[in-house]
Design a protein around this motif. Structure first.
Motif, PDB file in Angstrom:
ATOM      1  N   THR A 234       0.866  -1.178   0.000  1.00  0.00           N
ATOM      2  CA  THR A 234       0.000   0.000   0.000  1.00  0.00           C
ATOM      3  C   THR A 234       0.903   1.229   0.000  1.00  0.00           C
ATOM      4  N   LYS A 266      -1.994  -0.919  -3.920  1.00  0.00           N
ATOM      5  CA  LYS A 266      -2.859   0.249  -4.096  1.00  0.00           C
ATOM      6  C   LYS A 266      -2.124   1.519  -3.679  1.00  0.00           C
ATOM      7  N   LEU A 268      -2.795   5.300  -1.790  1.00  0.00           N
ATOM      8  CA  LEU A 268      -3.646   6.204  -1.014  1.00  0.00           C
ATOM      9  C   LEU A 268      -3.038   7.598  -1.077  1.00  0.00           C
ATOM     10  N   ASN A 279     -12.506  12.600  -8.923  1.00  0.00           N
ATOM     11  CA  ASN A 279     -12.264  11.209  -8.522  1.00  0.00           C
ATOM     12  C   ASN A 279     -12.799  10.182  -9.513  1.00  0.00           C
ATOM     13  N   LEU A 282     -10.279   8.251 -11.568  1.00  0.00           N
ATOM     14  CA  LEU A 282      -9.221   7.516 -10.877  1.00  0.00           C
ATOM     15  C   LEU A 282      -9.221   6.038 -11.236  1.00  0.00           C
ATOM     16  N   ASN A 284      -8.951   2.110 -10.325  1.00  0.00           N
ATOM     17  CA  ASN A 284      -9.615   1.445  -9.201  1.00  0.00           C
ATOM     18  C   ASN A 284      -8.740   1.312  -7.962  1.00  0.00           C
ATOM     19  N   ARG A 285      -7.456   1.161  -8.154  1.00  0.00           N
ATOM     20  CA  ARG A 285      -6.579   0.910  -7.002  1.00  0.00           C
ATOM     21  C   ARG A 285      -6.002   2.194  -6.399  1.00  0.00           C
ATOM     22  N   LYS A 287      -6.979   5.789  -4.363  1.00  0.00           N
ATOM     23  CA  LYS A 287      -8.038   6.447  -3.599  1.00  0.00           C
ATOM     24  C   LYS A 287      -7.520   7.746  -2.994  1.00  0.00           C
ATOM     25  N   PHE A 289      -8.076  10.896  -0.250  1.00  0.00           N
ATOM     26  CA  PHE A 289      -8.702  11.246   1.022  1.00  0.00           C
ATOM     27  C   PHE A 289      -8.631  12.755   1.217  1.00  0.00           C
ATOM     28  N   GLU A 298      -9.548   4.843   8.315  1.00  0.00           N
ATOM     29  CA  GLU A 298      -9.706   3.694   7.437  1.00  0.00           C
ATOM     30  C   GLU A 298      -8.572   2.682   7.586  1.00  0.00           C
TER      31      GLU A 298
END
Length: 299
Positions: A234, A266, A268, A279, A282, A284-285, A287, A289, A298
């Motif tokens: 991640t 992924k 973040l 967004n 974007l 899929n992997r 994200k 915030f 989270e």
């Protein structure tokens, strides 16, 4: 005490205290609360003592004291009243004012005394969320309006980073949870604003995750080396100044294709550069915030 800013314009005071220049003028005229110096062309300037007094007046006023009541206090009674209210009420606003005064004066002793006083009733994590984050947001505005110099911003940032690093160091000897995910924290090329990323490293370590902190200005291609050692990484990053708005979409697309497409890893993301990013486009992997608090919940 060389290179300390000792004279402030009325606009500086407005930016530093949040009190409108018009209101400051009224308080001067009606209540004689401040006594500015005036140039030959009648332009006001204020001393560091006036700035400190106005911070205290603002604090008292925001805590329910009418300006007429504050004006009736003797000069030496005002800081006493501030301490009295801060001791039984919300200390965060008082601490933020103290940190701003420390910043303007490059006063390390005031910074550490204020921080240590907060530690008597708060955890480091509480201090970061309730005091340091609002303070950093205010400092960003002050820097943009030329109220403070980059030297002021660096002074306060370095001291906050020192506190984060001390608390991370206390967690470094703890073994991560078994079978935990690996979090790789990095900033993209040319990005150097790492306070938020450092604190996320602290949050992850405190929750027992395995983290690898790479820090400032990491070329995307070099991140592929991590897959020789770890799977399903991640990645966590913070976009404050870079990439530029017009290159963000390409950066994320390239990152997805290079580092996320053929595995379960992924990315973040946080940062002011992404607050208005669409967004819907974007991968899929990836994200985004809106705040450190949201991401931390989270984890």
């Amino acid at each position: 005490m060389n290179n300390i800013k000792v004279n402030f314009s009325i606009k500086d005071l407005e930016n530093l205290t949040g009190i409108k220049a018009h209101t400051i003028r009224i308080w001067e005229k009606r209540y004689n609360l401040l006594k500015p110096n005036r140039s030959d062309t009648n332009i006001r300037s204020y001393s560091i003592e006036s700035f400190q007094k106005l911070l205290n007046i603002s604090y008292l006023n925001n805590n329910g004291l009418k300006i007429s009541k504050i004006a009736s206090l003797k000069e030496e009674e005002i800081p006493v009243k501030v301490r009295e209210i801060a001791s039984r009420g919300k200390v965060e606003d008082h601490a933020i004012n103290a940190f701003k005064l420390a910043m303007v004066n490059f006063d390390q002793v005031l910074f550490y005394n204020t921080y240590n006083n907060l530690l008597e009733n708060k955890t480091f994590k509480d201090i970061f969320y309730s005091v340091f984050l609002p303070l950093l947001n205010e400092i960003g505005v002050l820097w943009q309006t030329n109220t403070i110099t980059p030297a002021h911003e660096h002074f306060i940032s370095v001291h906050i980073k020192q506190k984060i690093l001390v608390n991370i160091e206390r967690l470094q000897s703890l073994e991560p949870k078994p079978n935990t995910s690996t979090y790789v924290l990095f900033l993209p090329d040319n990005e150097i604003h790492d306070i938020g990323l450092l604190f996320l490293n602290y949050e992850l370590r405190s929750k027992g995750y395995h983290t690898i902190f790479l820090g400032e200005s990491v070329p995307m291609e070099s991140l592929t080396d991590l897959f020789d050692y770890f799977k399903n990484i991640t990645f966590v990053s913070y976009f404050t100044v870079y990439p530029e708005e017009e290159t963000i979409e390409k950066y994320l697309s390239d990152f997805n294709n290079l580092l996320l497409k053929d595995n379960n890893s992924k990315l973040l993301l946080l940062g002011s550069k992404l607050l208005n990013y669409n967004n819907k486009s974007l991968p899929n992997r990836i994200k985004i915030f809106q705040s450190i608090e949201t991401l931390a919940k989270e984890l």
